[in-house]
Design a protein around this motif. Structure first.
Motif, PDB file in Angstrom:
ATOM      1  N   GLN A 179      48.021  37.295  44.502  1.00  0.00           N
ATOM      2  CA  GLN A 179      47.551  36.942  43.160  1.00  0.00           C
ATOM      3  C   GLN A 179      48.400  35.865  42.507  1.00  0.00           C
ATOM      4  O   GLN A 179      47.875  35.072  41.706  1.00  0.00           O
ATOM      5  CB  GLN A 179      47.478  38.200  42.296  1.00  0.00           C
ATOM      6  N   TYR A 183      46.094  32.914  41.195  1.00  0.00           N
ATOM      7  CA  TYR A 183      46.080  32.570  39.772  1.00  0.00           C
ATOM      8  C   TYR A 183      47.011  31.415  39.436  1.00  0.00           C
ATOM      9  O   TYR A 183      47.253  31.121  38.261  1.00  0.00           O
ATOM     10  CB  TYR A 183      46.458  33.795  38.928  1.00  0.00           C
ATOM     11  N   THR A 241      38.739  38.800  38.541  1.00  0.00           N
ATOM     12  CA  THR A 241      39.508  39.518  39.563  1.00  0.00           C
ATOM     13  C   THR A 241      39.458  38.771  40.896  1.00  0.00           C
ATOM     14  O   THR A 241      38.376  38.438  41.390  1.00  0.00           O
ATOM     15  CB  THR A 241      38.951  40.934  39.759  1.00  0.00           C
ATOM     16  N   ARG A 242      40.605  38.539  41.461  1.00  0.00           N
ATOM     17  CA  ARG A 242      40.713  37.890  42.769  1.00  0.00           C
ATOM     18  C   ARG A 242      41.556  38.779  43.672  1.00  0.00           C
ATOM     19  O   ARG A 242      42.715  39.079  43.355  1.00  0.00           O
ATOM     20  CB  ARG A 242      41.333  36.503  42.628  1.00  0.00           C
ATOM     21  N   GLY A 270      42.501  43.549  37.134  1.00  0.00           N
ATOM     22  CA  GLY A 270      42.773  42.651  38.249  1.00  0.00           C
ATOM     23  C   GLY A 270      43.074  43.350  39.553  1.00  0.00           C
ATOM     24  O   GLY A 270      43.147  42.718  40.604  1.00  0.00           O
TER      25      GLY A 270
END
Length: 349
Positions: A179, A183, A241-242, A270
């Motif tokens: 993340q 991000y 959300t990744r 997330g």
């Protein structure tokens, strides 16, 4: 004519046969009560101490079934999943899914998940102290991209926010790393990846001194007992959300309703909520149906884990403390425990 010698031989034979029948029957009853007698269980536990109490509960239940549990071995995720697949370890009860999906290719070659310690109650995500969040309107993880926000959480003077993260080898370490890239936070956030408990103790000290703090945590965990979401700290959300490929189908599960300490409801944390699950070697389970039945039956409420973690954080964290806390919990839940053990004994018949 009455043959006293013949009668004595017959009577003795009947008596011996009766004694043999009684002895055999007693042995069968003993075996049913302790189907694990003669079998040693090689059990592991995770490196995060918040999972040690649950491991002790299962250890004691296995011992009540007659199994001998060798000294429980503390392992990082990669060596545990490799060793349980190979049969060098039999089980642990510290699996976190989907967080540990990344190890599935390894453990599925010779091991499997079975039952649940706690189902769906393990939240995880990023938090900051509420005072700083309110003063600077910090609601999203992406706010850390703003230099003036990142600087608030800078503890070493390089302009980046310092965040307590996960030590190497933990499943959350890989998810956080993913993340940070997804991000685009590498230029804004430095990860503290030393021992988690020590790092969080340092963060708690800074919080008590009125300084900002930024950290990852999960529930159940003592951190959210001392730093209560909504009162002391707040959860940070993500706009989108990744997740890594092995969790890509769980994007919707990262949005959770009713999260205390989140600005919105539902809260896009997330990270999906996790199930805490036992993982055991498949051949071992096949040879020990009582163990499979026990793992399928046992449940430990999340609130009970919270309560024990609080005791541990207050200093009751020795091996003797863990043993006594597990014994007490088993005694307090004896009716349920008796049912679990009965199911395990029936499975072994």
């Amino acid at each position: 004519m009455f043959d006293r010698k013949a009668f004595t031989r017959i009577a003795t034979g009947v008596a011996v046969a009766a004694m043999a029948t009684v002895a055999t029957g007693s042995h069968a009853v003993a075996d049913q009560a302790k189907p694990g007698e003669g079998t040693t269980v090689r059990m592991a536990r995770a490196t995060w101490d918040t999972g040690w109490w649950q491991a002790e509960i299962y250890k004691q239940l296995l011992e009540q079934l007659g199994y001998e549990v060798a000294k429980v071995t503390t392992l990082d995720n990669p060596p545990f999943y490799q060793s349980v697949a190979q049969g060098d370890m039999d089980l642990w009860v510290n699996g976190w899914f989907p967080l540990h999906n990344t190890y599935e290719d390894t453990f599925s070659q010779g091991a499997e998940t079975v039952g649940y310690v706690a189902e769906g109650g393990a939240l995880q995500g990023y938090l900051v102290d509420k005072k700083t969040a309110d003063e600077h309107d910090i609601r999203y993880l992406s706010d850390m991209k703003k230099p003036e926000i990142a600087e608030l959480f800078d503890t070493d003077g390089n302009g980046k926010a310092n965040m307590v993260a996960c030590p190497p080898g933990w499943g959350c370490e890989e998810l956080i790393a993913f993340q940070m890239d997804a991000y685009e936070l590498r230029d804004s956030v430095d990860l503290i990846k030393a021992g988690y408990s020590a790092s969080m103790a340092d963060a708690l000290s800074r919080y008590n001194n009125g300084e900002p703090i930024f950290f990852y945590t999960w529930t159940p965990n003592w951190t959210v007992g001392l730093l209560k979401p909504g009162r002391d700290v707040v959860w940070l959300q993500v706009e989108e959300t990744r997740l890594p490929d092995d969790q890509a189908d769980l994007v919707d599960a990262a949005t959770v309703a009713g999260v205390e300490g989140c600005a919105d409801d539902p809260c896009n944390m997330g990270m999906p909520a996790n199930d805490i699950r036992p993982v055991a070697n498949s051949e071992f389970l096949e040879a020990n149906p009582a163990v499979r039945a026990l793992l399928e039956e046992v449940r430990v409420p999340v609130q009970d884990i919270f309560a024990q973690n609080a005791q541990m954080n207050d200093g009751a964290d020795s091996a003797e403390d863990l043993q006594e806390q597990a014994e007490s919990w088993i005694a307090d839940n004896q009716d349920k425990v008796d049912g679990w053990l009965e199911s395990a004994r029936k499975a072994a018949m």
